[in-house]
Design a protein around this motif. Structure first.
Motif, PDB file in Angstrom:
ATOM      1  N   VAL A   1     -32.665  22.362  -4.171  1.00 12.02           N
ATOM      2  CA  VAL A   1     -33.750  21.409  -4.418  1.00 12.02           C
ATOM      3  C   VAL A   1     -33.278  20.277  -5.318  1.00 12.02           C
ATOM      4  CG1 VAL A   1     -35.985  21.120  -5.579  1.00 12.02           C
ATOM      5  CG2 VAL A   1     -35.628  23.029  -4.000  1.00 12.02           C
ATOM      6  N   THR A   2     -32.546  20.624  -6.379  1.00 10.70           N
ATOM      7  CA  THR A   2     -32.022  19.603  -7.286  1.00 10.70           C
ATOM      8  C   THR A   2     -31.061  18.672  -6.544  1.00 10.70           C
ATOM      9  OG1 THR A   2     -32.254  21.003  -9.235  1.00 10.70           O
ATOM     10  CG2 THR A   2     -30.665  19.205  -9.380  1.00 10.70           C
ATOM     11  N   GLN A   3     -30.160  19.241  -5.776  1.00 11.44           N
ATOM     12  CA  GLN A   3     -29.164  18.435  -5.088  1.00 11.44           C
ATOM     13  C   GLN A   3     -29.770  17.565  -3.990  1.00 11.44           C
ATOM     14  OE1 GLN A   3     -26.541  21.599  -3.870  1.00 11.44           O
ATOM     15  NE2 GLN A   3     -25.290  21.456  -5.714  1.00 11.44           N
ATOM     16  N   LEU A   4     -30.879  18.014  -3.410  1.00 13.42           N
ATOM     17  CA  LEU A   4     -31.513  17.256  -2.327  1.00 13.42           C
ATOM     18  C   LEU A   4     -32.455  16.183  -2.829  1.00 13.42           C
ATOM     19  CD1 LEU A   4     -32.143  16.879   0.710  1.00 13.42           C
ATOM     20  CD2 LEU A   4     -33.888  18.660   0.468  1.00 13.42           C
ATOM     21  N   THR A   5     -33.244  16.493  -3.860  1.00 15.96           N
ATOM     22  CA  THR A   5     -34.307  15.577  -4.282  1.00 15.96           C
ATOM     23  C   THR A   5     -33.892  14.573  -5.343  1.00 15.96           C
ATOM     24  OG1 THR A   5     -35.097  17.157  -5.962  1.00 15.96           O
ATOM     25  CG2 THR A   5     -36.057  17.306  -3.740  1.00 15.96           C
ATOM     26  N   MET A   6     -32.874  14.894  -6.125  1.00 19.54           N
ATOM     27  CA  MET A   6     -32.536  13.998  -7.221  1.00 19.54           C
ATOM     28  C   MET A   6     -31.960  12.645  -6.782  1.00 19.54           C
ATOM     29  SD  MET A   6     -33.684  15.198 -10.001  1.00 19.54           S
ATOM     30  CE  MET A   6     -35.017  15.776  -8.923  1.00 19.54           C
ATOM     31  N   PRO A   7     -31.048  12.581  -5.815  1.00 18.35           N
ATOM     32  CA  PRO A   7     -30.507  11.262  -5.432  1.00 18.35           C
ATOM     33  C   PRO A   7     -31.573  10.240  -5.025  1.00 18.35           C
ATOM     34  CG  PRO A   7     -29.087  12.981  -4.601  1.00 18.35           C
ATOM     35  CD  PRO A   7     -30.299  13.670  -5.156  1.00 18.35           C
ATOM     36  N   PRO A   8     -32.552  10.595  -4.158  1.00 18.30           N
ATOM     37  CA  PRO A   8     -33.586   9.596  -3.852  1.00 18.30           C
ATOM     38  C   PRO A   8     -34.475   9.257  -5.047  1.00 18.30           C
ATOM     39  CG  PRO A   8     -34.061  11.681  -2.745  1.00 18.30           C
ATOM     40  CD  PRO A   8     -32.681  11.786  -3.280  1.00 18.30           C
ATOM     41  N   LEU A   9     -34.734  10.238  -5.914  1.00 16.36           N
ATOM     42  CA  LEU A   9     -35.523   9.944  -7.117  1.00 16.36           C
ATOM     43  C   LEU A   9     -34.773   8.985  -8.031  1.00 16.36           C
ATOM     44  CD1 LEU A   9     -37.150  13.343  -8.177  1.00 16.36           C
ATOM     45  CD2 LEU A   9     -38.321  11.247  -7.488  1.00 16.36           C
ATOM     46  N   ILE A  10     -33.468   9.195  -8.162  1.00 16.48           N
ATOM     47  CA  ILE A  10     -32.660   8.295  -8.991  1.00 16.48           C
ATOM     48  C   ILE A  10     -32.659   6.896  -8.407  1.00 16.48           C
ATOM     49  CG2 ILE A  10     -30.302   7.821  -9.771  1.00 16.48           C
ATOM     50  CD1 ILE A  10     -29.908  10.892  -9.895  1.00 16.48           C
ATOM     51  N   ALA A  11     -32.549   6.800  -7.072  1.00 16.64           N
ATOM     52  CA  ALA A  11     -32.551   5.487  -6.424  1.00 16.64           C
ATOM     53  C   ALA A  11     -33.877   4.768  -6.627  1.00 16.64           C
ATOM     54  CB  ALA A  11     -32.260   5.655  -4.932  1.00 16.64           C
ATOM     55  N   ALA A  12     -34.972   5.530  -6.659  1.00 16.52           N
ATOM     56  CA  ALA A  12     -36.296   4.914  -6.767  1.00 16.52           C
ATOM     57  C   ALA A  12     -36.704   4.609  -8.206  1.00 16.52           C
ATOM     58  CB  ALA A  12     -37.341   5.823  -6.114  1.00 16.52           C
ATOM     59  N   PHE A  13     -36.375   5.524  -9.133  1.00 17.24           N
ATOM     60  CA  PHE A  13     -36.899   5.396 -10.496  1.00 17.24           C
ATOM     61  C   PHE A  13     -35.827   5.351 -11.580  1.00 17.24           C
ATOM     62  CE2 PHE A  13     -40.040   7.774  -7.955  1.00 17.24           C
ATOM     63  CZ  PHE A  13     -41.098   6.877  -8.005  1.00 17.24           C
ATOM     64  N   GLY A  14     -34.574   5.450 -11.198  1.00 16.48           N
ATOM     65  CA  GLY A  14     -33.511   5.436 -12.187  1.00 16.48           C
ATOM     66  C   GLY A  14     -33.125   6.837 -12.614  1.00 16.48           C
ATOM     67  N   LEU A  15     -32.015   6.928 -13.329  1.00 19.12           N
ATOM     68  CA  LEU A  15     -31.460   8.223 -13.738  1.00 19.12           C
ATOM     69  C   LEU A  15     -32.409   9.010 -14.628  1.00 19.12           C
ATOM     70  CD1 LEU A  15     -28.946  10.005 -13.506  1.00 19.12           C
ATOM     71  CD2 LEU A  15     -28.008   8.824 -15.512  1.00 19.12           C
ATOM     72  N   VAL A  16     -33.257   8.334 -15.384  1.00 21.02           N
ATOM     73  CA  VAL A  16     -34.164   9.017 -16.306  1.00 21.02           C
ATOM     74  C   VAL A  16     -35.126   9.943 -15.580  1.00 21.02           C
ATOM     75  CG1 VAL A  16     -35.979   7.251 -16.284  1.00 21.02           C
ATOM     76  CG2 VAL A  16     -35.587   8.616 -18.349  1.00 21.02           C
ATOM     77  N   ALA A  17     -35.364   9.693 -14.284  1.00 20.72           N
ATOM     78  CA  ALA A  17     -36.287  10.532 -13.519  1.00 20.72           C
ATOM     79  C   ALA A  17     -35.806  11.978 -13.456  1.00 20.72           C
ATOM     80  CB  ALA A  17     -36.444   9.980 -12.102  1.00 20.72           C
ATOM     81  N   VAL A  18     -34.487  12.187 -13.536  1.00 21.44           N
ATOM     82  CA  VAL A  18     -33.937  13.537 -13.474  1.00 21.44           C
ATOM     83  C   VAL A  18     -34.455  14.398 -14.625  1.00 21.44           C
ATOM     84  CG1 VAL A  18     -31.782  14.877 -13.503  1.00 21.44           C
ATOM     85  CG2 VAL A  18     -31.883  12.700 -12.294  1.00 21.44           C
ATOM     86  N   GLY A  19     -34.753  13.780 -15.761  1.00 27.06           N
ATOM     87  CA  GLY A  19     -35.294  14.518 -16.891  1.00 27.06           C
ATOM     88  C   GLY A  19     -36.809  14.644 -16.847  1.00 27.06           C
ATOM     89  N   TRP A  20     -37.484  13.555 -16.527  1.00 29.37           N
ATOM     90  CA  TRP A  20     -38.945  13.549 -16.586  1.00 29.37           C
ATOM     91  C   TRP A  20     -39.602  14.412 -15.502  1.00 29.37           C
ATOM     92  CZ3 TRP A  20     -41.405  12.423 -20.691  1.00 29.37           C
ATOM     93  CH2 TRP A  20     -41.002  11.368 -21.529  1.00 29.37           C
ATOM     94  N   VAL A  21     -39.005  14.471 -14.313  1.00 25.61           N
ATOM     95  CA  VAL A  21     -39.697  15.066 -13.173  1.00 25.61           C
ATOM     96  C   VAL A  21     -40.023  16.541 -13.379  1.00 25.61           C
ATOM     97  CG1 VAL A  21     -37.577  15.722 -11.937  1.00 25.61           C
ATOM     98  CG2 VAL A  21     -39.670  15.213 -10.652  1.00 25.61           C
ATOM     99  N   TRP A  22     -39.193  17.265 -14.164  1.00 26.33           N
ATOM    100  CA  TRP A  22     -39.403  18.702 -14.292  1.00 26.33           C
ATOM    101  C   TRP A  22     -40.418  19.066 -15.372  1.00 26.33           C
ATOM    102  CZ3 TRP A  22     -37.693  20.187 -10.023  1.00 26.33           C
ATOM    103  CH2 TRP A  22     -36.492  19.718  -9.501  1.00 26.33           C
TER     104      TRP A  22
END
Length: 473
Positions: free
Chosen positions: A197-218
């Motif tokens: 799930v992390t490997q699949l969902t994080m790249p599009p989230l990063i593209a849309a909202f920036g690297l900070v999304a990796v921390g906030w989303v969880w």
């Protein structure tokens, strides 16, 4: 904290005691004083339903733990875009350290449910995941942090890796020994799939909202999981006596704990080591392929296969399924090597997914073996000791197996580091991953021999020849 007690009408179904009998003063909230999953009537009337409810929320929390654990394995691929330049060695440390910390934390996490209660610790362990998420947001907002600070922040994601041990140790108490394969497999798979799930969902989230999304989303998901565990899970009084250091030492030193730890290095160590390394291996051997498009497939296949391994182990025995999984892993590693040598992307990907599936099946079947081994040994001791009845022996075995599960899971996670380092050394010294694959195939072959010698080889006991596999392991 809820103030309901077991003597209240809603909770009396959880005990065979009269409704008016008060629970001990130290118990309150969602403590269950009487739990007999081996009693068929109790299991059908109450046990199955309560166990399933606890399993669901255990899966949710463990899943989020794996998602957070793998956070930096994705983040390092995007740090340059955030103004942080990292060498290959630094990238490897930022992805290896969480694995090391997660493996180490599995040991204390194993014993936490017995000391604090399974439901209570699930709430705490979920809330602890807010720490690595918050620190990651801080790191992204401060790209000038020194590398040592990034290492410390990455290390905190190991809290997510520790969740696995406490979750599995806790859930093992809820189910009958003969039916533990599938629920333990589901519980583990729910966590393992967090890698994918992390490997699949994080790249599009990063593209849309920036690297900070990796921390906030969880963060909101973690809060919901903690609330669900608080409201709907239970603590088992039977599992509540804390382990002493002496007990921990005895359990960790048991020959079967050591053997099963080696087997789990081969199954889970391979799964998590390959999961952390898959993207790097793709980029290294097939630079024309976009690794992010495929990196999530391995962990998904391995996670989906884990409950299948548990189900097969319930049906055919954990030992037999584990031995076959090692054969499949060895053949798969050789096939991956052949794909690399031929420069065939299709062979490489297909063979690697085969290996991932075999690790998942082996993970599920090995975990089925652990409580079975301890139960068979305990019942054998009880047969020669009139003072210890079968019921008491079964309770002892369940408690010792729960502890062994956590210890073995810790060793298995350390095995993932060894797999990562095998690939690193192979690439640095030979320029390719072929030698590492050959070494792993040999290791899997050794595990086939070890599994047969310890659990399938028949020896004479009295007037007959038998094996632990014949006894239900």
């Amino acid at each position: 904290m809820s103030t309901r007690r077991l003597e209240e009408p809603r909770m009396t179904a959880l005990t065979d005691e009269p409704a008016a009998r008060p629970a001990p003063a130290r118990r309150g909230g969602r403590w269950i004083e009487h739990w007999e999953p081996e009693d068929a009537e109790f299991w059908a009337r109450t046990g199955r339903r309560v166990a399933a409810r606890n399993l669901v929320f255990s899966i949710v929390t463990e899943h989020l733990g794996f998602c957070v654990w793998l956070l930096w394995s994705i983040a390092v691929l995007h740090m340059a875009g955030n103004g942080v330049s990292l060498s290959v060695g630094q990238v490897l440390w930022l992805t290896t350290l969480p694995n090391l910390v997660g493996a180490a934390l599995r040991i204390p996490y194993t014993f936490a449910p017995a000391r604090f209660g399974g439901r209570n610790w699930t709430v705490v362990s979920a809330l602890l995941l807010l720490i690595p998420c918050g620190l990651f947001v801080f790191a992204v907002a401060n790209p000038g942090l020194p590398f040592w600070a990034l290492l410390l922040i990455a290390a905190t994601t190991g809290l997510g890796g520790g969740n696995f041990a406490s979750s599995m140790s806790n859930i093992a108490h809820f189910y009958p020994a003969a039916r533990q394969g599938l629920p333990l497999g589901l519980n583990a798979a729910g966590g393992n799939v967090g890698v994918s799930v992390t490997q699949l969902t994080m790249p599009p989230l990063i593209a849309a909202f920036g690297l900070v999304a990796v921390g906030w989303v969880w963060m909101p998901l973690v809060l919901l999981a903690a609330a669900g565990a608080y409201l709907f899970m239970n603590n088992l009084a039977k599992a509540g006596r804390p382990y002493t250091l002496g007990e921990m030492g005895r359990i960790s030193g048991r020959p079967h704990t050591i053997v099963l730890s080696v087997l789990y290095i081969a199954t889970f160590g391979s799964f998590i080591g390959y999961s952390f390394s898959f993207g790097v291996l793709i980029a290294s051997e097939f630079p024309g392929v976009t690794a992010s498009h495929f990196i999530w497939l391995g962990a998904l296949v391995g996670s989906a296969a884990r409950p299948v391994g548990g189900w097969l182990a319930d049906r055919f025995g954990g030992t037999r399924v584990t031995l076959v999984s090692f054969l499949a892993m060895g053949l798969g590693a050789v096939a991956v090597w052949a794909g690399v040598g031929a420069g065939s992307w299709g062979v490489f990907l297909g063979a690697f997914l085969w290996v991932f599936a075999a690790t998942g099946i082996g993970n599920g079947s090995t975990y089925k073996m652990i409580p079975a081994v301890f139960r068979v040994r305990a019942l054998a001791r009880a047969a020669g000791d009139a003072a210890e009845g079968a019921a008491a022996a079964a309770d002892t075995a369940r408690r010792e197996a729960a502890a062994a599960i956590g210890l073995i899971s810790a060793v298995g996670a350390f095995g993932g580091v060894l797999v990562q380092q095998a690939f690193r050394v192979s690439v640095e010294r030979t320029g390719g991953i072929g030698p590492a694959l050959v070494a792993l195939a040999v290791f899997y072959g050794a595990c086939v021999v070890l599994t047969w010698a310890v659990y399938m080889r028949r020896v004479r006991i009295g007037d007959r020849r038998t094996s632990l596999a014949d006894a239900g392991v």
